[in-house]
Design a protein around this motif. Sequence first.
Motif, PDB file in Angstrom:
ATOM      1  N   ASP A  58       0.934  -1.143   0.111  1.00 34.62           N
ATOM      2  CA  ASP A  58      -0.399  -0.099  -0.175  1.00 34.62           C
ATOM      3  C   ASP A  58       0.585   1.293   0.101  1.00 34.62           C
ATOM      4  OD1 ASP A  58       0.937  -0.704   2.870  1.00 34.62           O
ATOM      5  OD2 ASP A  58      -0.887   0.425   3.580  1.00 34.62           O
ATOM      6  N   ALA A  59       2.183   1.789   1.179  1.00 34.93           N
ATOM      7  CA  ALA A  59       2.837   2.407   0.577  1.00 34.93           C
ATOM      8  C   ALA A  59       3.748   3.168  -0.665  1.00 34.93           C
ATOM      9  CB  ALA A  59       4.078   2.739   1.614  1.00 34.93           C
ATOM     10  N   ILE A  60       4.020   1.530  -1.169  1.00 37.40           N
ATOM     11  CA  ILE A  60       4.407   1.964  -2.664  1.00 37.40           C
ATOM     12  C   ILE A  60       3.588   2.086  -3.439  1.00 37.40           C
ATOM     13  CG2 ILE A  60       5.753  -0.040  -4.467  1.00 37.40           C
ATOM     14  CD1 ILE A  60       6.245  -1.527  -2.588  1.00 37.40           C
ATOM     15  N   ALA A  61       2.129   1.720  -3.565  1.00 34.14           N
ATOM     16  CA  ALA A  61       1.674   2.223  -4.736  1.00 34.14           C
ATOM     17  C   ALA A  61       0.982   3.143  -3.961  1.00 34.14           C
ATOM     18  CB  ALA A  61       0.084   1.545  -4.474  1.00 34.14           C
ATOM     19  N   GLY A  62       1.089   4.235  -3.017  1.00 38.81           N
ATOM     20  CA  GLY A  62       0.508   5.516  -2.794  1.00 38.81           C
ATOM     21  C   GLY A  62       1.362   6.362  -3.388  1.00 38.81           C
ATOM     22  N   ALA A  63       3.284   5.919  -3.071  1.00 41.04           N
ATOM     23  CA  ALA A  63       4.377   6.235  -3.655  1.00 41.04           C
ATOM     24  C   ALA A  63       3.872   6.853  -4.957  1.00 41.04           C
ATOM     25  CB  ALA A  63       5.539   6.287  -3.390  1.00 41.04           C
ATOM     26  N   LEU A  64       3.397   5.886  -5.455  1.00 39.86           N
ATOM     27  CA  LEU A  64       3.644   5.814  -7.167  1.00 39.86           C
ATOM     28  C   LEU A  64       2.220   6.075  -8.062  1.00 39.86           C
ATOM     29  CD1 LEU A  64       4.461   1.082  -8.165  1.00 39.86           C
ATOM     30  CD2 LEU A  64       5.708   3.821  -8.654  1.00 39.86           C
ATOM     31  N   GLY A  65       1.148   6.539  -6.710  1.00 35.00           N
ATOM     32  CA  GLY A  65      -0.246   7.021  -7.424  1.00 35.00           C
ATOM     33  C   GLY A  65       0.943   8.949  -7.043  1.00 35.00           C
ATOM     34  N   ARG A  66       1.286   9.229  -6.068  1.00 31.71           N
ATOM     35  CA  ARG A  66       1.842  10.351  -6.094  1.00 31.71           C
ATOM     36  C   ARG A  66       2.220  10.650  -7.755  1.00 31.71           C
ATOM     37  NH1 ARG A  66       5.413  12.928  -1.448  1.00 31.71           N
ATOM     38  NH2 ARG A  66       6.642  14.416  -2.403  1.00 31.71           N
ATOM     39  N   ILE A  67       3.342   9.864  -7.685  1.00 38.48           N
ATOM     40  CA  ILE A  67       4.390  10.444  -8.835  1.00 38.48           C
ATOM     41  C   ILE A  67       2.934  10.527 -10.319  1.00 38.48           C
ATOM     42  CG2 ILE A  67       5.940   9.337 -10.420  1.00 38.48           C
ATOM     43  CD1 ILE A  67       7.460   8.236  -7.958  1.00 38.48           C
ATOM     44  N   VAL A  68       2.368   9.450 -10.567  1.00 36.96           N
ATOM     45  CA  VAL A  68       1.277   9.417 -11.120  1.00 36.96           C
ATOM     46  C   VAL A  68       0.582  10.804 -11.890  1.00 36.96           C
ATOM     47  CG1 VAL A  68      -0.399   8.188 -12.679  1.00 36.96           C
ATOM     48  CG2 VAL A  68       1.569   7.491 -11.736  1.00 36.96           C
ATOM     49  N   GLN A  69       0.436  10.724 -10.586  1.00 36.18           N
ATOM     50  CA  GLN A  69      -0.672  12.388 -10.313  1.00 36.18           C
ATOM     51  C   GLN A  69      -0.274  13.624 -10.298  1.00 36.18           C
ATOM     52  OE1 GLN A  69      -3.050  11.594  -7.177  1.00 36.18           O
ATOM     53  NE2 GLN A  69      -4.511  13.201  -7.808  1.00 36.18           N
ATOM     54  N   TYR A  70       1.092  13.578 -10.110  1.00 34.97           N
ATOM     55  CA  TYR A  70       1.750  14.408 -10.603  1.00 34.97           C
ATOM     56  C   TYR A  70       2.251  14.508 -10.647  1.00 34.97           C
ATOM     57  CZ  TYR A  70      -2.148  15.458  -6.122  1.00 34.97           C
ATOM     58  OH  TYR A  70      -2.942  15.121  -5.635  1.00 34.97           O
ATOM     59  N   PRO A  71       2.920  14.445 -12.307  1.00 33.21           N
ATOM     60  CA  PRO A  71       4.061  15.003 -13.207  1.00 33.21           C
ATOM     61  C   PRO A  71       4.750  16.008 -13.323  1.00 33.21           C
ATOM     62  CG  PRO A  71       1.583  15.258 -14.562  1.00 33.21           C
ATOM     63  CD  PRO A  71       1.713  15.033 -13.053  1.00 33.21           C
ATOM     64  N   ALA A  72       4.122  17.530 -12.882  1.00 38.38           N
ATOM     65  CA  ALA A  72       5.483  18.338 -12.617  1.00 38.38           C
ATOM     66  C   ALA A  72       6.053  17.537 -11.318  1.00 38.38           C
ATOM     67  CB  ALA A  72       4.830  19.069 -12.394  1.00 38.38           C
ATOM     68  N   GLU A  73       5.541  17.113 -10.329  1.00 36.22           N
ATOM     69  CA  GLU A  73       6.791  17.608  -8.808  1.00 36.22           C
ATOM     70  C   GLU A  73       7.338  15.877  -8.985  1.00 36.22           C
ATOM     71  OE1 GLU A  73       6.073  15.406  -4.306  1.00 36.22           O
ATOM     72  OE2 GLU A  73       3.970  15.803  -5.558  1.00 36.22           O
ATOM     73  N   ALA A  74       6.685  15.085 -10.177  1.00 33.27           N
ATOM     74  CA  ALA A  74       7.986  13.905 -10.682  1.00 33.27           C
ATOM     75  C   ALA A  74       8.947  14.406 -11.366  1.00 33.27           C
ATOM     76  CB  ALA A  74       6.938  12.898 -10.978  1.00 33.27           C
ATOM     77  N   ARG A  75       8.714  15.180 -12.636  1.00 33.68           N
ATOM     78  CA  ARG A  75       9.778  15.322 -13.201  1.00 33.68           C
ATOM     79  C   ARG A  75      10.947  16.523 -12.206  1.00 33.68           C
ATOM     80  NH1 ARG A  75       5.387  16.051 -16.878  1.00 33.68           N
ATOM     81  NH2 ARG A  75       5.346  18.315 -15.893  1.00 33.68           N
ATOM     82  N   GLU A  76      10.468  17.331 -11.336  1.00 34.76           N
ATOM     83  CA  GLU A  76      11.318  17.576 -10.221  1.00 34.76           C
ATOM     84  C   GLU A  76      12.579  16.847  -9.487  1.00 34.76           C
ATOM     85  OE1 GLU A  76      13.300  20.897  -8.657  1.00 34.76           O
ATOM     86  OE2 GLU A  76      12.140  21.194 -11.031  1.00 34.76           O
ATOM     87  N   MET A  77      11.078  15.918  -9.390  1.00 34.81           N
ATOM     88  CA  MET A  77      12.241  14.559  -8.694  1.00 34.81           C
ATOM     89  C   MET A  77      13.512  14.172  -9.368  1.00 34.81           C
ATOM     90  SD  MET A  77       9.709  12.364  -6.150  1.00 34.81           S
ATOM     91  CE  MET A  77       8.017  12.666  -5.279  1.00 34.81           C
ATOM     92  N   GLY A  78      13.334  13.588 -10.502  1.00 35.40           N
ATOM     93  CA  GLY A  78      13.647  13.418 -11.323  1.00 35.40           C
ATOM     94  C   GLY A  78      15.085  14.285 -11.599  1.00 35.40           C
ATOM     95  N   ARG A  79      14.663  15.717 -12.208  1.00 37.37           N
ATOM     96  CA  ARG A  79      15.474  16.844 -11.955  1.00 37.37           C
ATOM     97  C   ARG A  79      16.822  16.788 -10.832  1.00 37.37           C
ATOM     98  NH1 ARG A  79      17.712  21.091 -10.383  1.00 37.37           N
ATOM     99  NH2 ARG A  79      15.934  21.695  -8.625  1.00 37.37           N
ATOM    100  N   ARG A  80      16.252  16.686  -9.526  1.00 36.89           N
ATOM    101  CA  ARG A  80      17.192  16.448  -8.134  1.00 36.89           C
ATOM    102  C   ARG A  80      17.903  15.339  -7.850  1.00 36.89           C
ATOM    103  NH1 ARG A  80      14.202  19.168  -3.268  1.00 36.89           N
ATOM    104  NH2 ARG A  80      13.620  21.148  -4.807  1.00 36.89           N
ATOM    105  N   GLY A  81      17.111  14.064  -8.468  1.00 36.50           N
ATOM    106  CA  GLY A  81      17.665  13.175  -8.249  1.00 36.50           C
ATOM    107  C   GLY A  81      19.339  13.234  -9.358  1.00 36.50           C
ATOM    108  N   TYR A  82      19.548  13.369 -10.724  1.00 34.68           N
ATOM    109  CA  TYR A  82      20.256  13.321 -11.712  1.00 34.68           C
ATOM    110  C   TYR A  82      21.087  14.574 -11.175  1.00 34.68           C
ATOM    111  CZ  TYR A  82      22.493  14.756 -15.966  1.00 34.68           C
ATOM    112  OH  TYR A  82      23.396  15.322 -16.991  1.00 34.68           O
TER     113      TYR A  82
END
Length: 184
Positions: free
Chosen positions: A160-184
């Motif tokens: 459920d926790a993994i699904a919640g995190a994935l749901g957040r990434i899928v639901q908020y693509p701008a936030e996900a792109r920012e995560m990707g940028r920061r990870g890089y």
Amino acid sequence: LWRPSASIVCIPNGVDALRLGVQRPAAKQHSGPSIVFVGRLHPIKRLDLLVDAFVRVKAENAQARLVIAGPDDTGLRMALSERAGVAAPSIHWTGHVTSEQRDTLLSEADALVLCSDSESFGVSVLEPMSARVPVVATDTSGWHDVPIHGGGLVVPQRADAIAGALGRIVQYPAEAREMGRRGY
């Protein structure tokens, strides 16, 4: 044994961040969210949790797909496919992949998941971060610094926790792109 004349050599980790980071395409071939796992299929990797999480994500987003890339040395694929039930057709099993094939998978990924019982040092987390892909790791995988630097999310080792995190990434693509940028 102490040797004052011994040479010290620094060996890089083998992740080419500059090469991976520029490969993100403007448009993906697959229209829905693409979740990726790269590694060997083994019970310690807890792919049962990933499959259970994906079933939940798939119920919320019909276009979602899961790509599991890695050799199945222990014969887990059939049991995991059965476990996925109606979501099984949306799971793509690649088997062993070359570094070039892995890079292609990462170039189209929306998230990489690592939910192992333990990892000594999962290069499979550095590779997606180097490719600007947000990471979802469980708190058992040893990657506690990922959210501190904003490169992804660390969650309890539960479906459920993994699904919640994935749901957040899928639901908020701008936030996900920012995560990707920061990870890089």
